[in-house]
Motif scaffolding. Structure first.
Motif, PDB file in Angstrom:
ATOM      1  N   PHE A 118       0.853  -1.202   0.000  1.00 44.34           N
ATOM      2  CA  PHE A 118       0.000   0.000   0.000  1.00 44.34           C
ATOM      3  C   PHE A 118       0.881   1.241   0.000  1.00 44.34           C
ATOM      4  CE2 PHE A 118      -2.228  -3.087   2.984  1.00 44.34           C
ATOM      5  CZ  PHE A 118      -2.847  -3.765   1.948  1.00 44.34           C
ATOM      6  N   HIS A 119       1.952   1.194   0.807  1.00 44.70           N
ATOM      7  CA  HIS A 119       2.907   2.305   0.874  1.00 44.70           C
ATOM      8  C   HIS A 119       3.582   2.506  -0.487  1.00 44.70           C
ATOM      9  CE1 HIS A 119       6.056   4.949   2.384  1.00 44.70           C
ATOM     10  NE2 HIS A 119       6.961   4.132   1.912  1.00 44.70           N
ATOM     11  N   LEU A 120       3.936   1.422  -1.153  1.00 49.75           N
ATOM     12  CA  LEU A 120       4.562   1.532  -2.481  1.00 49.75           C
ATOM     13  C   LEU A 120       3.603   2.231  -3.443  1.00 49.75           C
ATOM     14  CD1 LEU A 120       6.187  -2.012  -2.945  1.00 49.75           C
ATOM     15  CD2 LEU A 120       7.116   0.024  -1.809  1.00 49.75           C
ATOM     16  N   ASN A 121       2.315   2.129  -3.156  1.00 48.42           N
ATOM     17  CA  ASN A 121       1.293   2.762  -4.002  1.00 48.42           C
ATOM     18  C   ASN A 121       0.788   4.075  -3.406  1.00 48.42           C
ATOM     19  OD1 ASN A 121       0.285   0.744  -6.375  1.00 48.42           O
ATOM     20  ND2 ASN A 121       1.171  -0.372  -4.638  1.00 48.42           N
ATOM     21  N   ASP A 122       1.609   4.666  -2.519  1.00 43.08           N
ATOM     22  CA  ASP A 122       1.311   5.999  -1.954  1.00 43.08           C
ATOM     23  C   ASP A 122      -0.009   6.087  -1.200  1.00 43.08           C
ATOM     24  OD1 ASP A 122       3.716   7.026  -3.070  1.00 43.08           O
ATOM     25  OD2 ASP A 122       2.703   7.131  -5.015  1.00 43.08           O
ATOM     26  N   ILE A 123      -0.433   5.000  -0.578  1.00 42.92           N
ATOM     27  CA  ILE A 123      -1.609   5.061   0.287  1.00 42.92           C
ATOM     28  C   ILE A 123      -1.132   5.441   1.686  1.00 42.92           C
ATOM     29  CG2 ILE A 123      -3.486   3.714   1.328  1.00 42.92           C
ATOM     30  CD1 ILE A 123      -3.422   1.990  -1.257  1.00 42.92           C
ATOM     31  N   SER A 124      -1.840   6.385   2.320  1.00 44.55           N
ATOM     32  CA  SER A 124      -1.422   6.835   3.649  1.00 44.55           C
ATOM     33  C   SER A 124      -1.827   5.822   4.727  1.00 44.55           C
ATOM     34  CB  SER A 124      -2.065   8.189   3.964  1.00 44.55           C
ATOM     35  OG  SER A 124      -1.829   8.515   5.322  1.00 44.55           O
ATOM     36  N   ALA A 125      -0.933   5.595   5.665  1.00 42.89           N
ATOM     37  CA  ALA A 125      -1.222   4.687   6.787  1.00 42.89           C
ATOM     38  C   ALA A 125      -2.242   5.305   7.746  1.00 42.89           C
ATOM     39  CB  ALA A 125       0.059   4.376   7.549  1.00 42.89           C
ATOM     40  N   THR A 126      -2.393   6.618   7.682  1.00 36.18           N
ATOM     41  CA  THR A 126      -3.288   7.308   8.617  1.00 36.18           C
ATOM     42  C   THR A 126      -4.487   7.895   7.886  1.00 36.18           C
ATOM     43  OG1 THR A 126      -2.167   9.447   8.424  1.00 36.18           O
ATOM     44  CG2 THR A 126      -1.332   7.892  10.087  1.00 36.18           C
ATOM     45  N   PRO A 127      -5.600   8.191   8.593  1.00 39.02           N
ATOM     46  CA  PRO A 127      -5.764   8.048  10.028  1.00 39.02           C
ATOM     47  C   PRO A 127      -5.691   6.589  10.479  1.00 39.02           C
ATOM     48  CG  PRO A 127      -7.871   8.497   8.995  1.00 39.02           C
ATOM     49  CD  PRO A 127      -6.820   8.685   7.948  1.00 39.02           C
ATOM     50  N   MET A 128      -4.956   6.355  11.557  1.00 35.92           N
ATOM     51  CA  MET A 128      -4.869   5.017  12.108  1.00 35.92           C
ATOM     52  C   MET A 128      -5.143   5.074  13.604  1.00 35.92           C
ATOM     53  SD  MET A 128      -0.942   3.987  12.864  1.00 35.92           S
ATOM     54  CE  MET A 128      -1.495   2.874  14.143  1.00 35.92           C
ATOM     55  N   VAL A 129      -5.635   3.962  14.146  1.00 35.48           N
ATOM     56  CA  VAL A 129      -5.892   3.893  15.581  1.00 35.48           C
ATOM     57  C   VAL A 129      -5.099   2.742  16.173  1.00 35.48           C
ATOM     58  CG1 VAL A 129      -7.621   3.542  17.370  1.00 35.48           C
ATOM     59  CG2 VAL A 129      -8.193   4.872  15.347  1.00 35.48           C
ATOM     60  N   VAL A 189       2.325  13.109   8.569  1.00 32.94           N
ATOM     61  CA  VAL A 189       2.680  13.697   7.274  1.00 32.94           C
ATOM     62  C   VAL A 189       3.152  12.631   6.289  1.00 32.94           C
ATOM     63  CG1 VAL A 189       3.148  16.037   8.059  1.00 32.94           C
ATOM     64  CG2 VAL A 189       4.943  14.314   8.253  1.00 32.94           C
ATOM     65  N   ASP A 190       3.690  11.525   6.800  1.00 28.17           N
ATOM     66  CA  ASP A 190       4.053  10.420   5.904  1.00 28.17           C
ATOM     67  C   ASP A 190       4.070   9.114   6.703  1.00 28.17           C
ATOM     68  OD1 ASP A 190       6.574  10.059   7.206  1.00 28.17           O
ATOM     69  OD2 ASP A 190       7.376  11.726   6.028  1.00 28.17           O
ATOM     70  N   ASN A 191       4.241   8.008   5.999  1.00 31.22           N
ATOM     71  CA  ASN A 191       4.140   6.693   6.646  1.00 31.22           C
ATOM     72  C   ASN A 191       5.354   6.353   7.501  1.00 31.22           C
ATOM     73  OD1 ASN A 191       1.676   6.465   5.398  1.00 31.22           O
ATOM     74  ND2 ASN A 191       2.447   5.239   3.684  1.00 31.22           N
ATOM     75  N   VAL A 192       6.458   7.061   7.267  1.00 26.30           N
ATOM     76  CA  VAL A 192       7.638   6.835   8.099  1.00 26.30           C
ATOM     77  C   VAL A 192       7.396   7.454   9.486  1.00 26.30           C
ATOM     78  CG1 VAL A 192      10.111   7.294   8.365  1.00 26.30           C
ATOM     79  CG2 VAL A 192       9.196   6.612   6.138  1.00 26.30           C
ATOM     80  N   TRP A 193       6.747   8.628   9.505  1.00 22.32           N
ATOM     81  CA  TRP A 193       6.354   9.236  10.788  1.00 22.32           C
ATOM     82  C   TRP A 193       5.318   8.367  11.499  1.00 22.32           C
ATOM     83  CZ3 TRP A 193       8.100  12.421  14.264  1.00 22.32           C
ATOM     84  CH2 TRP A 193       9.068  13.359  13.908  1.00 22.32           C
ATOM     85  N   THR A 194       4.446   7.729  10.733  1.00 21.44           N
ATOM     86  CA  THR A 194       3.470   6.825  11.364  1.00 21.44           C
ATOM     87  C   THR A 194       4.209   5.732  12.115  1.00 21.44           C
ATOM     88  OG1 THR A 194       2.162   7.139   9.352  1.00 21.44           O
ATOM     89  CG2 THR A 194       1.367   5.498  10.932  1.00 21.44           C
ATOM     90  N   GLU A 195       5.147   5.089  11.426  1.00 15.89           N
ATOM     91  CA  GLU A 195       5.926   4.016  12.044  1.00 15.89           C
ATOM     92  C   GLU A 195       6.631   4.531  13.294  1.00 15.89           C
ATOM     93  OE1 GLU A 195       6.632   0.820  12.027  1.00 15.89           O
ATOM     94  OE2 GLU A 195       8.476   0.937  13.215  1.00 15.89           O
ATOM     95  N   ARG A 196       7.255   5.692  13.170  1.00 13.91           N
ATOM     96  CA  ARG A 196       8.061   6.239  14.268  1.00 13.91           C
ATOM     97  C   ARG A 196       7.198   6.511  15.500  1.00 13.91           C
ATOM     98  NH1 ARG A 196      11.950  11.542  13.539  1.00 13.91           N
ATOM     99  NH2 ARG A 196      12.276  11.917  15.764  1.00 13.91           N
ATOM    100  N   LEU A 197       6.072   7.210  15.297  1.00 15.72           N
ATOM    101  CA  LEU A 197       5.223   7.572  16.438  1.00 15.72           C
ATOM    102  C   LEU A 197       4.470   6.367  16.991  1.00 15.72           C
ATOM    103  CD1 LEU A 197       3.884  11.006  15.155  1.00 15.72           C
ATOM    104  CD2 LEU A 197       5.654  10.598  16.883  1.00 15.72           C
ATOM    105  N   ALA A 198       4.029   5.483  16.104  1.00 18.42           N
ATOM    106  CA  ALA A 198       3.292   4.309  16.569  1.00 18.42           C
ATOM    107  C   ALA A 198       4.229   3.350  17.309  1.00 18.42           C
ATOM    108  CB  ALA A 198       2.621   3.598  15.398  1.00 18.42           C
ATOM    109  N   ARG A 199       5.441   3.194  16.820  1.00 20.09           N
ATOM    110  CA  ARG A 199       6.402   2.284  17.470  1.00 20.09           C
ATOM    111  C   ARG A 199       6.698   2.785  18.874  1.00 20.09           C
ATOM    112  NH1 ARG A 199       7.348  -2.588  15.883  1.00 20.09           N
ATOM    113  NH2 ARG A 199       7.089  -1.662  13.799  1.00 20.09           N
ATOM    114  N   ASN A 200       6.919   4.091  18.938  1.00 19.80           N
ATOM    115  CA  ASN A 200       7.206   4.736  20.205  1.00 19.80           C
ATOM    116  C   ASN A 200       6.081   4.515  21.216  1.00 19.80           C
ATOM    117  OD1 ASN A 200       7.344   7.558  21.769  1.00 19.80           O
ATOM    118  ND2 ASN A 200       9.338   6.909  20.989  1.00 19.80           N
ATOM    119  N   ALA A 201       4.851   4.714  20.763  1.00 23.46           N
ATOM    120  CA  ALA A 201       3.697   4.519  21.651  1.00 23.46           C
ATOM    121  C   ALA A 201       3.558   3.046  22.042  1.00 23.46           C
ATOM    122  CB  ALA A 201       2.431   5.013  20.970  1.00 23.46           C
ATOM    123  N   THR A 202       3.837   2.157  21.088  1.00 20.32           N
ATOM    124  CA  THR A 202       3.724   0.719  21.356  1.00 20.32           C
ATOM    125  C   THR A 202       4.639   0.310  22.505  1.00 20.32           C
ATOM    126  OG1 THR A 202       3.178   0.275  19.047  1.00 20.32           O
ATOM    127  CG2 THR A 202       3.997  -1.577  20.343  1.00 20.32           C
TER     128      THR A 202
END
Lengths: 366, 366
Positions: free
Chosen positions: A140-151, A165-178
Motif C-alpha cells: 500500500f505504501h509503495l502505491n502511496d496510500i497513507s497509513a493514517t488516520p490510524m488507531v 505527514v508520511d508513513n515513516v512518521w506513522t511508524e516512528r510515532l506508533a512504534r514509540n507509543a507501542t
C-alpha cells in the motif's frame, strides 16, 4: 465468496506462520483467537478482491510489537473492535471489510477474529505476502496510500489516533507509543477504498497460506516428505539443513532483533549458516556466500514435520531446514527494494533475486 | 465581558511569566504570538466564568514540552487551530471558548492567540493558577475531569488524538510523543462543559496576571520599588536576595530539570539559597531551612526591575529576589498535595503552607 471453517483457520494459521518468515507471532495464540471468535460469533466470509465495490471502505488490522511480547500478551478481540469503532466514527463511514496487513501466525488471525466478531467479510489480500517489521513496509505504501488516520489500542483501554505527514512518521510515532504501552498493541491502519485495495494488494494470500498449511498437515497423514511438499506449494528452494547451535535475541526499540547459527547436517555437514532477523528473518549466509536476503522469504522449518519455527521458537539443538521463497514482484521494484531491501536494514548487500542466487551459488536443490 | 487590547496582552504576558514560577516559557515569544494574532484577526473577548452557559464546550489549549525547547521552536498558531479542529470534529460539537491550562509566558498567550484566530472568547480561568510540569497537575484533574479526548500536534503536521484510561496515562503517552516529535507540541486537552469549568477552575487568573504585569510596568514609570509592588499585588513574601552563582540544567524526558544556587546579598549576606526545578521552581532552601515548597509559588525576580526570570533565563551573576506566593486553596487539599506536593516530585519533605513557614522561619519580610 467462500466460508472459512475451523479446519481452514487451522491451516491458514500454520501456513501463515511459514510466510511469517520467523516473525508474525505464535500461530497457536492467533489460532485460538480466531477459532474462539468463530465459535462465539459464527463463520467468516472470505471475499475475492474483485467482489469488493470500488468505493467500499477497507481497513486492515494487525497487532504491532515484538513477537517476543505477543507470546506473553494474548490479545482480547475487544481491543481491535474499539480501534475499528473509533476509526469508523472518525471517518464517518461504515467499514465494509477487513484484511490482514501481513502473513504471520498472529497477524493472519486477528483480521479473521475481528471479522467474525463484527460480522464483516475478510478479503483474500494483504499488504506484504509475508511478514515485515515496520508499518511502511507494505505494498500500500509503495502505491502511496497513507497509513493514517490510524488507531492504536492497548489492552488497558488506552487508544491513540494518528494523522501523520508520511508513513515513516506513522511508524516512528506508533512504534514509540507501542513500547510505552507495554510492547504490543492492536492497529486499525491504512484505511483505503476497494479500488486502491485491488490495485495495491497482494491477492490470494489467504488462500495460499491455507494451501501451505493443508500441505504440511496432509504430508504428515500421508507420510510424504513434508519439506518437499512445502517447496512444491511455495515454489521455494531448500537452502540449508542444520542443528541450531546458537540463538542471540534481544527486544530493542519494540523489535526482536538477533542472530541464530546452524551447524550443517546431511548434505551440508561441515558448513555453518547464520540467520539475521528483526522480528522476521532478513539474511541467511554461510561463511563464504550469501544464500538469500530480504525481501525474498526465509523460512525455518522443523526437519521432521515441516512446521515453521518462529525466531522466538528456535531452540538449541533443533534440527531445521532453511528454505527460501521468491517474494512478490511488487517488492522487486526500485521503491520496493528501497523500502525493504538489505540496505534499508543496514546490511551492505545488494538485493539479488533468490532464483539468481540459487543458480550462481549452485546451492539450491529443488 | 471585556476586550483585551495590546497593552493588556503585554501586561498579561509579564504577569503570567511571574506566576509561571520559572517555567511556562519565554513571555517574549508568547507575547509576539498573541499580539500578531490580534493585529491580524482582531481583538479578544474575555468572559467572566459565570457568563459561560453550563452546557457550552470549553477546551483549554497549551504548549507541552521543555521550556528550553519552546525558546527555540516558536509555534505557529496554525498548529493549535488544527488541534482544535480535529477535536471539534471528533466531539461533533462546536467549541464555545478556550482557556489557558496554566499561567506562563507562553501558555497564557497561546489561548489568546487561538481565540483571536478562531474568533472565540477566552474565559478568565485556568487549571493551575501558576505553572506545573505535568498534564494531570490541574484542578480539573482534582475534580475528576478526564484530560481526553485530547489532540497533540507538531509543527510538521503530525497529529495524535489520545483517549486514555486515566490522566496519568495521558501524561505518560503525551510526554512520550512530545519527545519523539521534537520536544514541544500544541495541545487541545481537558474538553469540558461550562458547568465543570465553573466548579473546578481557578477563576480571575487572567485578570490577576494582568494586574501583576501592570504593577511591574507602572512601578518602573513611577520609580516605585518593584519588588514591594509585586509583593503587594500577589500577597507574596520576600524569601531571599542574592547573586546567581550556579545553574545546572538538563533537558531530560521532555522536562528541563535542574538546580540553581544564589549567594546572599544585602540582608542575606553570608547565606546561600538552592532552587530545585522541573520546568518550574519546586523547592527553595538555605543550608539550614526549607523556605518554601511546591505547590506554593516560587518566583525569581530581577532585583532592579522586578521582572520575572525563567529558569532558562537565569544567568550567572544576575542579582535576583526570590519571592514566595501562597498557592490556590484547591492545591492545599489532600488530593492537591498528593498531585503536586514535594513528595510527588521525589523530595522527602512535607508540605507546610508558606505562611506557616514564614512565621516559624521568621525568614519572611513583607
Amino acid at each position: 465468496m467462500r466460508i472459512l471453517d475451523i479446519q481452514a483457520i487451522e491451516d491458514i494459521a500454520l501456513g501463515a506462520a511459514l510466510l511469517g518468515t520467523g516473525g508474525g507471532g505464535d500461530p497457536y495464540v492467533g489460532k485460538l483467537m480466531a477459532i474462539q471468535a468463530v465459535e462465539e460469533f459464527g463463520p467468516i466470509k472470505l471475499l475475492e478482491p474483485d467482489e469488493v465495490p470500488d468505493d467500499a471502505l477497507i481497513v486492515p488490522t494487525a497487532m504491532m510489537g515484538a513477537p517476543t511480547v505477543l507470546v506473553e500478551k494474548v490479545p482480547s478481540g475487544e481491543e481491535v473492535m474499539s480501534a475499528f469503532n473509533s476509526l469508523e466514527s472518525y471517518l464517518g463511514s461504515k467499514i465494509y471489510a477487513t484484511i490482514p496487513i501481513e502473513a504471520g501466525g498472529v497477524n493472519s488471525m486477528i483480521p479473521l477474529a475481528l471479522a467474525a466478531r463484527m460480522g464483516i467479510p475478510v478479503v483474500d489480500t494483504d499488504g506484504m505476502g509475508r511478514a515485515f517489521p515496520e508499518l511502511q513496509m507494505v505494498t500500500f505504501h509503495l502505491n502511496d496510500i497513507s497509513a493514517t488516520p490510524m488507531v492504536l489500542c492497548d489492552e488497558k483501554g488506552n487508544s491513540l489516533m494518528l494523522n501523520t505527514v508520511d508513513n515513516v512518521w506513522t511508524e516512528r510515532l506508533a512504534r514509540n507509543a507501542t513500547v510505552e504501552m507495554g510492547g504490543s498493541v492492536m492497529l486499525a491502519i491504512y484505511p483505503m477504498q476497494g479500488l486502491q485495495l485491488k490495485k495495491s494488494g497482494i491477492h490470494g494470500i489467504i488462500t495460499l497460506t491455507e494451501k501451505i498449511g493443508r500441505a504440511i498437515r496432509e504430508a504428515k497423514v500421508n507420510r510424504m516428505d513434508p519439506i518437499k511438499t512445502v517447496l512444491g506449494v511455495t515454489n521455494g528452494f531448500e537452502l540449508f539443513r542444520g542443528k541450531v547451535v546458537d540463538v542471540a535475541r534481544r527486544t530493542v526499540g519494540g523489535f526482536a532483533r538477533g542472530e541464530s547459527k546452524l551447524e550443517g547436517i546431511d548434505a551440508y555437514r561441515g558448513q555453518a549458516l547464520t540467520l539475521n532477523f528483526q522480528n522476521e528473518h532478513l539474511i541467511a549466509r554461510t561463511e563464504n556466500e550469501v544464500l538469500i536476503t530480504t525481501p525474498d522469504l526465509i523460512a525455518v522449518l522443523d526437519a521432521e514435520t515441516g512446521r515453521p519455527i518462529t525466531t522466538e521458537g528456535l531452540r538449541y539443538g533443533a534440527r531445521a531446514v532453511v528454505i527460501g521463497i521468491p517474494c512478490h514482484p511488487h517488492w522487486r521494484t526500485a521503491k520496493g527494494i528501497a523500502t525493504v531491501g538489505p540496505r534499508y536494514f543496514g546490511y551492505d548487500l545488494d538485493y539479488i533475486p533468490l532464483e539468481e542466487r540459487v543458480l550462481s551459488n549452485k546451492g539450491g536443490q529443488e
